[in-house]
Design an enzyme around this catalytic site. Sequence first.
Site, PDB file in Angstrom:
ATOM      1  CB  CYS A   1     -18.198 -29.154 -24.696  1.00 55.28           C
ATOM      2  SG  CYS A   1     -17.763 -30.440 -25.847  1.00 55.28           S
TER       3      CYS A   1
ATOM      4  NE  ARG B   1     -18.170 -28.239 -18.720  1.00 54.26           N
ATOM      5  CZ  ARG B   1     -18.694 -29.239 -18.013  1.00 54.26           C
ATOM      6  NH1 ARG B   1     -18.366 -29.376 -16.744  1.00 54.26           N
ATOM      7  NH2 ARG B   1     -19.508 -30.127 -18.554  1.00 54.26           N
TER       8      ARG B   1
ATOM      9  CD1 TRP C   1     -13.042 -34.159 -24.293  1.00 47.58           C
ATOM     10  CD2 TRP C   1     -11.371 -32.718 -24.096  1.00 47.58           C
ATOM     11  NE1 TRP C   1     -11.922 -34.861 -23.991  1.00 47.58           N
ATOM     12  CE2 TRP C   1     -10.876 -34.016 -23.861  1.00 47.58           C
ATOM     13  CE3 TRP C   1     -10.488 -31.651 -24.017  1.00 47.58           C
ATOM     14  CZ2 TRP C   1      -9.544 -34.271 -23.557  1.00 47.58           C
ATOM     15  CZ3 TRP C   1      -9.169 -31.907 -23.708  1.00 47.58           C
ATOM     16  CH2 TRP C   1      -8.704 -33.188 -23.486  1.00 47.58           C
TER      17      TRP C   1
ATOM     18  CE  LYS D   1      -3.330 -35.552 -17.426  1.00 46.96           C
ATOM     19  NZ  LYS D   1      -3.558 -36.607 -16.424  1.00 46.96           N
TER      20      LYS D   1
HETATM   21  C1  AGP Z   1      -0.111 -40.917 -14.763  1.00 44.14           C
HETATM   22  O1  AGP Z   1      -0.539 -40.729 -13.441  1.00 44.14           O
HETATM   23  C2  AGP Z   1       1.284 -40.379 -14.980  1.00 44.14           C
HETATM   24  N1  AGP Z   1       1.221 -38.966 -14.827  1.00 44.14           N
HETATM   25  C3  AGP Z   1       1.997 -40.829 -16.244  1.00 44.14           C
HETATM   26  O2  AGP Z   1       2.529 -42.085 -15.921  1.00 44.14           O
HETATM   27  C4  AGP Z   1       1.164 -41.004 -17.536  1.00 44.14           C
HETATM   28  O3  AGP Z   1       0.266 -42.069 -17.373  1.00 44.14           O
HETATM   29  C5  AGP Z   1       2.125 -41.334 -18.679  1.00 44.14           C
HETATM   30  O4  AGP Z   1       2.990 -40.263 -18.870  1.00 44.14           O
HETATM   31  C6  AGP Z   1       1.397 -41.648 -19.992  1.00 44.14           C
HETATM   32  O5  AGP Z   1       0.691 -40.506 -20.425  1.00 44.14           O
HETATM   33  P1  AGP Z   1      -0.379 -40.690 -21.615  1.00 44.14           P
HETATM   34  O6  AGP Z   1      -1.435 -41.606 -21.105  1.00 44.14           O
HETATM   35  O7  AGP Z   1      -0.872 -39.310 -21.907  1.00 44.14           O
HETATM   36  O8  AGP Z   1       0.341 -41.295 -22.795  1.00 44.14           O
END
Ligand code: AGP
Length: 609
Positions: free
Chosen positions: A2, A27, A74, A604
């Site tokens: 956090c 964070r 967090w 992400k």
């Molecule tokens: C990880 O390096 C990748 N960016 C991607 O494969 C990721 O692991 C996948 O999309 C799953 O995401 P999550 O763990 O948030 O479910």
Amino acid sequence: MCGIVGYVGHQEAQPILLNGLSKLEYRGYDSAGLATFSEDGLIVRKTKGRLSVLADSLSVHNMKGSIGIGHTRWATHGKPSDVNSHPHTDNAMKFSVVHNGIIENYLELKEELQAKGHVFVSETDTEVVSHLLAELYEGSVLEAVKAAVAQMRGAFALGVLSDFEPDQLIAVRYQSPLILGLGDGENFIASDIPAILEHTRDIYILNDGEMAVLTRNGIQLLGSEGEKIDREIYRVEWDLVQAEKAGYEHFMLKEIFEQPKAYTDTMRGRIDEETMRVIFNELEWTAELANSFDRIHIVACGTAYHAGMVGKTVLEQLLRIPVETDIASEYRYRKPIITPQTLLIVVSQSGETADTLAALREAKKHGARVLAITNVVGSSVSREADNVIITWAGPEIAVASTKAYTSQLVAFYLFSLYMAQLKEVIVQEELTTTLKALIELPAQVQHILHQHERIKRFADRVSEQPSVFFMGRGLDYAVALEGSLKLKEISYIHSEAYAAGELKHGTLALIEEGRPVIALATQPALFEKTVSNIKEVKARGAYVLGVTWEGDEELIKSVDKVFKVPQTIPLLTSALTVIPLQLLAYYTSVARGNDVDKPRNLAKSVTVE
Ligand code: AGP
């Protein structure tokens, strides 16, 4: 992880605190709050959601006062909500507290305080601190803080503001970062440098066990025994962007180097080192429940799926029940055999991946019990699963997952041992040996990270290649898959990972002069066979980087370069072997001038199917 800020000075505290928190959202950002003191007394305002939600509400009705503390959360204990947000107070609103870390013994402290009449309103471990301070206060806020800290176990960085002594802030650091900023007639508390850099570059770095009393006139540092201490002022030369990455060039490198702490934090409170047994307060499963499962399905995407492959091997070896792993986007379409005796484990850093959520819902429709391993408290998978194991890796900003992946491995190791305990299929000697090896992992990862320059040199050789192959057997194959994905997703070089014994069934045709092959050979029982597979690719001209354990002198005879990881028990090697592969991907991407933290085409969290 956090973000904490504190201010005491001659300016209005609210804007300084909000701006400081905005520099710490990396964070944690699921909720935020402030406490200030003015002629109206101690005021606390806090809301679920990003910092902007709090800022919007304060823009309408602001908080007065030139002293205050702030927090961006967090979540670890208690889902994101207004009431679980920090600062927390006692019932009489005499103490307000912001906290970063985990108080391992908060449940026993909470019960003792409740028995004394303290009324708790949140699910958090942090609220215990504010009630403990109220209980222990006998005229000195500092003495109350010392007495409270003496009763707490775990990791905590604290900021305390009290109505009893409203011209001072108290800061405490124990195994969670905290720094103090020195200004002119004003002083600052912060979890990290970015929060105060625009006000001062002169800081004190607190060491574990140390405290400080901050007033408008200065900062008094106190040692772990409460004695007054002096400390040299550290002059920060970073710019703001560097500071947010703690001086690292990219968030990914910072997160790779945060892994020792992520391992430690994910293990924290889950290993009883006196009895050498695993404890999961958040599960409290019975032997009957553990024995009711006749199969386990592990379902995830991408890197999380690769963690699941390691989990499969560990669970099967310890529990001797069938464990299947599936890519989430395939799972529900293959009409899997799911019964109420099926345990589904979903793995997801974000907890929001659509394919993984869909698999979870499919399994629940068929009566399976669902356990989620996720890095985000309050995420969709954590809300819809029957049980949750949180990986305490802290926010992972880089798209390429590193510390979350290795924290998932630690979660699998702990859960597998926990299940083996419940099913009574592990003897204490093996349990003790394995737990001691687990506890050793953070220091061993640190040892590998110290050799990062060696990997960087090999990356220069890889960065111009059109394709790179990874190979391994057993657990090494699962890690080879992860190493290959890391390289692909941030360097954009084509890569494939193969079970070492499978190459000769076709893909060997692709090996030609100078082609880099990363060969993992850390499983003693499979070492000889892996070496013979390495010789197959060498005979076709491959340039081989071998990864093995320290003490092995054989592999170097069959490869061009060797990287050795510290020796641990074979079941845990994945948590070490992956580190050089993460670094290889990182340095290769940097060598190619890519946007390491935000690679093209990727997000992400993939919240669409
Ligand atoms: C990880 O390096 C990748 N960016 C991607 O494969 C990721 O692991 C996948 O999309 C799953 O995401 P999550 O763990 O948030 O479910």
